[in-house]
Design a protein around this motif. Structure first.
Motif, PDB file in Angstrom:
ATOM      1  N   PRO A 490     -22.084 -69.969 -10.828  1.00 35.18           N
ATOM      2  CA  PRO A 490     -23.034 -68.854 -10.792  1.00 35.18           C
ATOM      3  C   PRO A 490     -22.860 -67.938 -11.988  1.00 35.18           C
ATOM      4  O   PRO A 490     -21.773 -67.854 -12.577  1.00 35.18           O
ATOM      5  CB  PRO A 490     -22.672 -68.113  -9.505  1.00 35.18           C
ATOM      6  N   THR A 491     -23.915 -67.245 -12.336  1.00 31.21           N
ATOM      7  CA  THR A 491     -23.803 -66.195 -13.339  1.00 31.21           C
ATOM      8  C   THR A 491     -23.289 -64.925 -12.663  1.00 31.21           C
ATOM      9  O   THR A 491     -23.478 -64.731 -11.457  1.00 31.21           O
ATOM     10  CB  THR A 491     -25.161 -65.896 -13.980  1.00 31.21           C
ATOM     11  N   ALA A 492     -22.647 -64.078 -13.445  1.00 33.95           N
ATOM     12  CA  ALA A 492     -22.139 -62.821 -12.890  1.00 33.95           C
ATOM     13  C   ALA A 492     -23.293 -61.954 -12.393  1.00 33.95           C
ATOM     14  O   ALA A 492     -23.171 -61.249 -11.377  1.00 33.95           O
ATOM     15  CB  ALA A 492     -21.329 -62.086 -13.945  1.00 33.95           C
ATOM     16  N   GLU A 493     -24.426 -62.018 -13.075  1.00 37.58           N
ATOM     17  CA  GLU A 493     -25.592 -61.229 -12.675  1.00 37.58           C
ATOM     18  C   GLU A 493     -26.111 -61.673 -11.301  1.00 37.58           C
ATOM     19  O   GLU A 493     -26.391 -60.854 -10.424  1.00 37.58           O
ATOM     20  CB  GLU A 493     -26.704 -61.376 -13.711  1.00 37.58           C
ATOM     21  N   TRP A 498     -26.492 -61.053  -5.329  1.00 43.46           N
ATOM     22  CA  TRP A 498     -26.284 -61.572  -3.977  1.00 43.46           C
ATOM     23  C   TRP A 498     -25.400 -60.633  -3.170  1.00 43.46           C
ATOM     24  O   TRP A 498     -25.683 -60.360  -1.998  1.00 43.46           O
ATOM     25  CB  TRP A 498     -25.659 -62.961  -4.034  1.00 43.46           C
ATOM     26  N   ARG A 499     -24.354 -60.117  -3.788  1.00 43.17           N
ATOM     27  CA  ARG A 499     -23.485 -59.166  -3.083  1.00 43.17           C
ATOM     28  C   ARG A 499     -24.274 -57.939  -2.661  1.00 43.17           C
ATOM     29  O   ARG A 499     -24.129 -57.439  -1.541  1.00 43.17           O
ATOM     30  CB  ARG A 499     -22.315 -58.768  -3.988  1.00 43.17           C
ATOM     31  N   LYS A 500     -25.137 -57.453  -3.539  1.00 47.54           N
ATOM     32  CA  LYS A 500     -25.963 -56.278  -3.209  1.00 47.54           C
ATOM     33  C   LYS A 500     -26.910 -56.605  -2.052  1.00 47.54           C
ATOM     34  O   LYS A 500     -27.092 -55.780  -1.141  1.00 47.54           O
ATOM     35  CB  LYS A 500     -26.757 -55.831  -4.432  1.00 47.54           C
ATOM     36  N   LEU A 501     -27.511 -57.783  -2.081  1.00 46.67           N
ATOM     37  CA  LEU A 501     -28.418 -58.171  -1.005  1.00 46.67           C
ATOM     38  C   LEU A 501     -27.681 -58.215   0.333  1.00 46.67           C
ATOM     39  O   LEU A 501     -28.174 -57.695   1.346  1.00 46.67           O
ATOM     40  CB  LEU A 501     -29.045 -59.533  -1.312  1.00 46.67           C
ATOM     41  N   VAL A 502     -26.503 -58.843   0.352  1.00 46.62           N
ATOM     42  CA  VAL A 502     -25.724 -58.945   1.592  1.00 46.62           C
ATOM     43  C   VAL A 502     -25.372 -57.556   2.117  1.00 46.62           C
ATOM     44  O   VAL A 502     -25.507 -57.264   3.311  1.00 46.62           O
ATOM     45  CB  VAL A 502     -24.450 -59.785   1.367  1.00 46.62           C
ATOM     46  N   ASN A 503     -24.945 -56.669   1.220  1.00 44.01           N
ATOM     47  CA  ASN A 503     -24.579 -55.319   1.643  1.00 44.01           C
ATOM     48  C   ASN A 503     -25.784 -54.509   2.084  1.00 44.01           C
ATOM     49  O   ASN A 503     -25.730 -53.768   3.077  1.00 44.01           O
ATOM     50  CB  ASN A 503     -23.838 -54.600   0.515  1.00 44.01           C
TER      51      ASN A 503
END
Length: 558
Positions: A490-493, A498-503
């Protein structure tokens, strides 16, 4: 003190791993860790597509967590045929004896899976993976096993260790001084079990495991003390005995059932209703909730009102209904207030409910005591037992730890996984977890994981999630083979997105209001964060398909 640490795990030497797996060389296209639902599915699917695959399992047979979870009362809380593979050659030739199978029957199911799919020929058992290192030079992983100097090598590495792979012990002073027996639920002695008849038994923890242990042990224990930090919200199981004849007539519907679980938010055969709690009158609401309770399972949790897990006022209505039902079952007023308090310790369903058969009957028994650790925590453990803050010594012969796991991330971080720069996965995730699609993490190319962090995982039925992720991984590797792609990460972006979406999705729910393993809050020192994708199975499938359709958007390929 005699401590059962269990089956060659964490401190007990395992037999040396063979240099070859049943005659195979040490070089593979894919190496998979873990012989549970994920690992077996991946081995079967990848092998069908012509890949050379090795499965490494630390137990003596297949079954994953069900090989270890052999404590008294252990059984699954999702009914069959939802809790099994959708592979026709498996389900057409297998019949269950109960709607909610016990651990022993699940072990026999995996023996059947092995026989039908011939998995053992590409599996090595009694072998613990201790490390894996990626080489940037040749885009391959080296996988190290305990007692074996020669690593296994593969282009693709899939640690399918599951979300409950690293057990958790309470950090109580003096635990090592206890002169009785200590057994953790996840590594319960399987061959002869534990003789608790007439003994003074302490069960620590009241999640699903603690509930099952208390239910199974209370009748035969001399005295049983339940050490409860948080009361479990337990729902009726409603067990049903199954016959071959009944299952034979139902199997025509199995393909439709397996399709329907892909369309359910939790991967079950039901969804929440498109109706709010206060769209009903009080009388209608009582009847609606009573219907869910009477039908059993998780319906009252995730198959009732749409706003139960998003609105505190609505949530309280369901909690109060639950409390009325349970309090009516408990005869002792003091036990009643501990086990089913009028004021909830956390919103209903923000910790995973358990399913009970006779738990509250067990609590009613005169030989069963309930120690409220929220009111009087454990101060220390002595040679004789457990001392709580009120000064009481709870004398014990056996301490049964149903204290759960360093869930979701613990099993992956427990392996020394390193990328080409020497960075460990544990260090990368030390202050928080970063993945894309809950299936890969940047900086660790060619490594997939299943039923793990930031996937649907603990918010879904395991086999449903496993098959979705497994099919996507297999299709991905096949496409890369066809297109000559040797490296993927995965790219860091994309990972940050994805982390933001999950949170963001989690913060729209009530889950952050509980100190649960969903939030990493059950283990001291672990980052408190959303560890599961709460958007549901259909949306997760859509996002996986969208990434693949768009040339694996969010991933760097080479």
């Amino acid at each position: 003190m005699r401590v059962d640490i269990g089956h060659g795990q964490e401190g007990q030497a395992l037999p040396a791993a063979p240099v070859t797996a049943n005659g195979h060389a040490t070089d593979f296209d894919v190496v998979v860790i873990g012989g549970g639902f994920s690992g077996c599915y991946l081995l079967y699917k990848l092998r069908k597509r012509g890949f050379k695959v090795l499965l490494i399992e630390s137990a003596a047979g297949l079954g994953g967590v069900w090989r270890w979870n052999c404590y008294p009362g252990a059984r699954v809380d999702t009914h069959v045929p939802l809790y099994e593979y959708s592979i026709p050659e498996v389900w057409k030739t297998w019949n269950w004896t109960e709607k909610f199978p016990a651990a022993g029957e699940l072990v026999r199911y995996f023996e059947h899976v092995d026989k039908v799919l011939d998995l053992s020929k590409d599996t090595i058992y009694n072998t613990k993976v201790v490390g894996a290192t990626f080489s940037d030079a040749d885009c391959r992983w080296s996988i190290e096993t305990e007692g074996n100097d020669i690593p296994y090598r593969a282009t693709w590495f899939i640690p399918s260790v599951g979300f409950a792979a690293k057990r958790y012990f309470p950090k109580w002073p003096g635990l090592d001084t206890f002169k009785g027996e200590i057994h953790h639920s996840s590594f319960w002695p399987g061959e002869n079990g534990v003789d608790f008849r007439g003994k003074r038994v302490g069960v620590v923890g009241t999640g699903s495991t603690g509930l099952q242990m208390v239910s199974a042990m209370a009748a035969d224990a001399g005295e049983l003390t339940v050490f409860q930090r948080t009361p479990i919200v337990a729902l009726p199981l409603h067990q049903v005995k199954l016959t071959e004849e009944v299952q034979r007539s139902a199997k025509d519907d199995y393909p439709a059932i397996y399709q329907s679980r892909l369309e359910s938010k939790g991967g079950y055969d039901f969804n929440a209703h498109d109706i709010g709690t206060f769209d009903h009158t009080p009388e209608e609401r009582e009847a609606f909730l009573e219907d869910k309770w009477s039908r059993g399972g998780f319906l009252l949790w995730v198959g009732s009102y749409r706003d139960v897990l998003t609105d505190l006022k609505a949530n309280r209505e369901t909690y109060d209904f639950w409390a009325r039902k349970v309090r009516a079952m408990i005869t002792d007023p003091e036990k009643r207030d501990i086990v089913a308090p009028l004021e909830p310790r956390h919103p209903f369903g923000t910790k995973r409910p358990g399913l009970f058969i006779n738990y509250y009957d067990a609590v009613n028994q005169p030989n069963v005591n309930v120690a409220d650790l929220a009111k009087s925590p454990v101060e220390r453990v002595t040679e004789e037992g457990v001392v709580t803050a009120d000064g009481k010594l709870h004398k014990l012969d056996i301490l049964a730890l149903a204290t759960g796991f360093d869930a979701i991330t613990g099993g992956l971080k427990d392996i020394d996984i390193r990328n080409g720069a020497g960075q460990s996965l544990s260090d990368k995730w030390a202050s928080g977890t970063w993945t894309h699609l809950g299936i890969m993490t940047s900086g660790f190319p060619n490594m997939f994981f299943t039923y793990g962090p930031q996937g649907p995982t603990a918010f879904s039925n395991g086999p449903t999630c496993v098959e979705i992720q497994g099919d996507w991984i297999v299709d991905t590797i096949v496409r890369h083979r066809e297109q000559g792609i040797r490296r993927m990460e995965p790219t860091a972006e994309a990972e940050g997105g994805w982390r933001k979406l999950v949170n963001d999705l989690t913060n729209q729910t009530l889950y952050p209001l509980a100190n649960s393993y969903y939030m990493g809050a059950n283990v001291e020192g672990k980052p408190r964060e959303a560890l599961n994708f709460p958007g549901g199975i259909p949306e997760y499938r859509r996002l996986l398909a969208e990434s693949m359709k768009n040339g694996f958007s969010g991933f760097a390929l080479a």
